[in-house]
Scaffold this motif. Structure first.
Motif, PDB file in Angstrom:
ATOM      1  N   GLU A  79       6.988  42.178  -8.658  1.00  0.00           N
ATOM      2  CA  GLU A  79       6.642  40.679  -8.614  1.00  0.00           C
ATOM      3  C   GLU A  79       5.857  40.191  -9.580  1.00  0.00           C
ATOM      4  O   GLU A  79       4.694  40.728  -9.684  1.00  0.00           O
ATOM      5  CB  GLU A  79       6.167  40.675  -7.025  1.00  0.00           C
ATOM      6  CG  GLU A  79       5.930  39.293  -6.685  1.00  0.00           C
ATOM      7  CD  GLU A  79       7.390  38.536  -6.140  1.00  0.00           C
ATOM      8  OE1 GLU A  79       7.461  37.336  -6.299  1.00  0.00           O
ATOM      9  OE2 GLU A  79       8.126  39.303  -5.948  1.00  0.00           O
ATOM     10  N   ASP A 117       3.599  37.395 -11.891  1.00  0.00           N
ATOM     11  CA  ASP A 117       2.974  36.038 -11.869  1.00  0.00           C
ATOM     12  C   ASP A 117       3.978  34.933 -11.689  1.00  0.00           C
ATOM     13  O   ASP A 117       3.671  33.940 -11.142  1.00  0.00           O
ATOM     14  CB  ASP A 117       1.710  35.895 -12.726  1.00  0.00           C
ATOM     15  CG  ASP A 117       0.483  37.192 -12.334  1.00  0.00           C
ATOM     16  OD1 ASP A 117       0.645  37.497 -11.172  1.00  0.00           O
ATOM     17  OD2 ASP A 117      -0.179  37.235 -13.214  1.00  0.00           O
ATOM     18  N   ASP A 118       4.715  35.088 -12.826  1.00  0.00           N
ATOM     19  CA  ASP A 118       5.690  33.881 -13.128  1.00  0.00           C
ATOM     20  C   ASP A 118       6.972  34.248 -12.414  1.00  0.00           C
ATOM     21  O   ASP A 118       7.680  35.128 -12.634  1.00  0.00           O
ATOM     22  CB  ASP A 118       5.909  33.878 -14.951  1.00  0.00           C
ATOM     23  CG  ASP A 118       6.830  32.919 -15.208  1.00  0.00           C
ATOM     24  OD1 ASP A 118       7.385  32.008 -14.074  1.00  0.00           O
ATOM     25  OD2 ASP A 118       7.038  32.389 -16.346  1.00  0.00           O
ATOM     26  N   THR A 129      10.187  36.965 -12.814  1.00  0.00           N
ATOM     27  CA  THR A 129      10.257  37.931 -11.682  1.00  0.00           C
ATOM     28  C   THR A 129      12.160  37.712 -11.596  1.00  0.00           C
ATOM     29  O   THR A 129      12.435  39.065 -11.261  1.00  0.00           O
ATOM     30  CB  THR A 129       9.837  37.355 -10.345  1.00  0.00           C
ATOM     31  OG1 THR A 129       8.251  37.625 -10.596  1.00  0.00           O
ATOM     32  CG2 THR A 129      10.190  38.151  -9.246  1.00  0.00           C
TER      33      THR A 129
END
Length: 263
Positions: free
Chosen positions: A139, A141-142, A146
């Motif tokens: 997972e 941040d973007d 992902t």
């Protein structure tokens, strides 16, 4: 209820219904996938599954629908657009939906193209499970990245179209109400569906089974067993392809087998 659907190509063209896999919105049927069909004068229909794109969403882990409802949604697309019958192309979970649609509503299906999927017939047993090395992607941040990293291990060696997947992922993120809801499909995909399940009943229906030799989710034995379960079905093995939409270099050969038939 008519799912959010998009029609491409001439309205009077022979209809081809595209049914995506688990977590897929209609964005995954990108221009690379649809253009060869439209160029042949076909009417291409792509739609958002529940919990994807512009469709209705449920809380993550609590889908308010069943696998049978996903099959009903495919039928609702045809009903809502006034289409008597269509050639149906289904990938992975979408291939299962396509089989169930043909078994329950044979008169609405002119032919099937089943990609990277497995048989819904409970008589087909003894098949290998997914590659044990498969694991959920990180997972990041973007959310776009992902999605990209989640698709990467499913592709065959050298067959991951990274730029294409990233472009699709951007559209998915832009159009989806809640990305966390899409995995609800995994919770309902194995639901028992009422009605016939003997694939031999599809004898006489034009069916092409397309499977990658390097599919890590449904190993090639699944494609072979599916083709064997439907009398007269043709098996097309795409060397090196994984659990994915056939890469652009292979796709035109696949769609060439989509033949207009009765409506």
């Amino acid at each position: 209820m008519l799912p959010p659907v998009e029609s491409l190509g001439p309205d009077d063209g022979f209809p081809v219904l595209l049914i995506g896999g688990a977590t897929w919105s209609r964005d995954w049927w990108d221009e690379i996938a649809t253009a060869p069909l439209v160029e042949r004068g076909l009417r291409v229909l792509r739609y958002d599954h529940r919990d994807t794109g512009e469709a209705e969403h449920w809380p993550p882990g609590a889908p308010g629908y069943t696998g049978a409802d996903l099959t009903a949604d495919a039928l609702a697309v045809l009903d809502g657009l006034g289409i008597g019958a269509a050639h149906v192309v289904g990938l992975s979970m979408g291939g299962g939906i396509a089989q169930e649609l043909a078994l329950r509503h044979r008169e609405r299906v002119a032919g099937l193209t089943l990609v990277a999927t497995t048989a819904v017939d409970p008589r087909v047993t003894g098949l290998p499970g997914p590659d044990p090395s498969l694991a959920p992607g990180p997972e990041l941040d973007d959310p776009v990245e992902t999605i990209v990293e989640g698709e990467r291990p499913c592709a065959g060696p050298g067959r991951f179209e990274e730029d294409r997947v990233r472009a699709i992922a951007r559209n998915v993120v832009a159009r989806t109400k809640d990305l966390a809801s899409a995995p609800n499909h995994v919770l309902v995909a194995g639901d028992p569906n009422p009605g016939p399940d003997d694939l031999s009943a599809l004898a006489g229906l034009p069916v092409t089974v397309v499977h990658g030799s390097a599919d890590p989710v449904f190993p090639l034995e699944h494609g072979r067993a599916l083709a064997a379960a439907i009398p007269g079905a043709e098996l097309v093995v795409v060397e090196g392809m994984g659990h994915q939409l056939p890469p652009e270099r292979d796709w035109r050969g696949v769609v060439g087998k989509v033949s207009p038939g009765r409506r």
